[in-house]
Design a protein around this motif. Structure first.
Motif, short mmCIF file in Angstrom:
data_model
loop_
_atom_site.label_atom_id
_atom_site.label_comp_id
_atom_site.label_asym_id
_atom_site.label_seq_id
_atom_site.Cartn_x
_atom_site.Cartn_y
_atom_site.Cartn_z
N SER A 149 0.95 -1.36 -0.03
CA SER A 149 0.05 0.11 -0.12
C SER A 149 0.80 1.20 -0.11
N LYS A 153 -7.74 2.84 -7.12
CA LYS A 153 -6.21 2.91 -6.65
C LYS A 153 -5.97 1.74 -5.81
N GLU A 197 -6.49 1.68 -1.99
CA GLU A 197 -7.93 1.75 -1.66
C GLU A 197 -8.30 0.23 -1.85
N TYR A 198 -8.05 -0.50 -2.87
CA TYR A 198 -8.38 -1.88 -3.28
C TYR A 198 -7.74 -2.76 -1.71
N ASP A 206 -7.18 -1.78 1.07
CA ASP A 206 -7.88 -1.75 2.27
C ASP A 206 -9.27 -2.39 2.40
#
Length: 282
Positions: A49, A79, A82-83, A85
């Motif tokens: 990340s 992004k 974001e994915y 997470d």
């Protein structure tokens, strides 16, 4: 449907692997193939990340095989941070695949090395696969007909495999490498031949590598959100030629007929798959 556990082994020599598993086309879990890779400890959620969260990546949903304009195309983009997470904390059917992250993050290639357990590894065909808890990879065999060494990280992934000769029981759609049966929840009324299928089952743990021989059917289920790395190898010129034939058939016939016929093409493929399976039953 009968499933037997996939053997898990350590310390195999190249000769032992090729005699016992490659030549016999038998799946096996290699517990220590990735033990010396930096990736095994380095590729954490936080690392990916922080270093690569800015990458815009394509994501695919469960409608991936839906006939029409969206056939085998991404559902959305997001992004990577974001994915990650999302799949770390919530169930989702969104998966990331068919995206060569190493073209956009070449430094990741330094964190693993090509195995020496067999020859023929393809250095330009390294792929990572991501999925959230509950996500499923539909039953299929890899279109390029290569051997696959699939290493999972951080969590668990359920893997169900079938030998190539089981395809008639799996309702293989013609002109594709796909089947639409759900082997986790088999519908024997709709797919009666599936009762006679014999395959393999395993739960792949962090750092373990699943060897899938060429032509091996596989169904993947993300027990928990996680990610994997697949390395591919061609066993011979014959397998490479078969892969090229599969790719041509998919892009010329299957995708072409989908554009022309849409849902009718999908129905036709399903009908042919059922008729072939019915012949075996009778």
């Amino acid at each position: 449907m009968k499933l037997k556990p996939i053997e898990k082994v350590s310390g195999l020599s190249s000769k032992e692997f090729q005699e016992q598993y490659l030549k016999t086309k038998t799946p096996v879990v290699l517990k220590d193939l990735a033990a010396s890779w930096p990736a095994t400890d380095k590729w954490t959620w936080e690392f990916l990340s922080s270093e690569y969260g800015h990458l815009e990546v394509p994501l695919y949903g469960k409608d991936y095989h839906k006939a029409g304009k969206g056939y085998m195309t991404p559902t959305t983009t997001m992004k990577l941070g974001e994915y990650l997470d999302l799949i770390r904390h919530k169930p989702t059917d969104l998966r990331m695949f068919l995206y060569n992250i190493f073209e956009h993050a070449p430094a990741l290639s330094n964190d693993f090395s090509m195995p020496t357990i067999m020859d023929g590894f393809l250095k330009n065909h390294q792929y990572m696969f991501f999925g959230g808890a509950g996500a499923k990879v539909a039953l299929h065999y890899d279109i390029d007909y290569s051997c696959v060494f699939h290493t999972h990280f951080q969590t668990q992934k359920e893997c169900i495999l079938f030998d190539e000769d089981q395809r008639i029981h799996l309702y293989n759609h013609p002109f594709t490498v796909q089947s639409h049966v759900d082997v986790l929840n088999p519908d024997y009324d709709r797919f009666p031949a599936l009762r006679h299928a014999e395959g393999y089952h395993t739960i792949l743990e962090h750092g373990e590598t699943l060897f899938m021989p060429m032509g091996c059917w596989h169904f993947m289920h993300y027990v928990v959100g996680g990610y994997s790395l697949s390395l591919r190898a061609n066993a011979s010129l014959m397998t490479k030629a078969k892969g090229l034939m599969n790719i041509s058939r998919h892009f010329i016939v299957d995708k072409g007929m989908n554009k022309i016929m849409g849902e009718k093409w999908k129905t036709l493929k399903e009908d042919i798959a059922h008729k072939r399976a019915d012949k075996v039953l009778t």
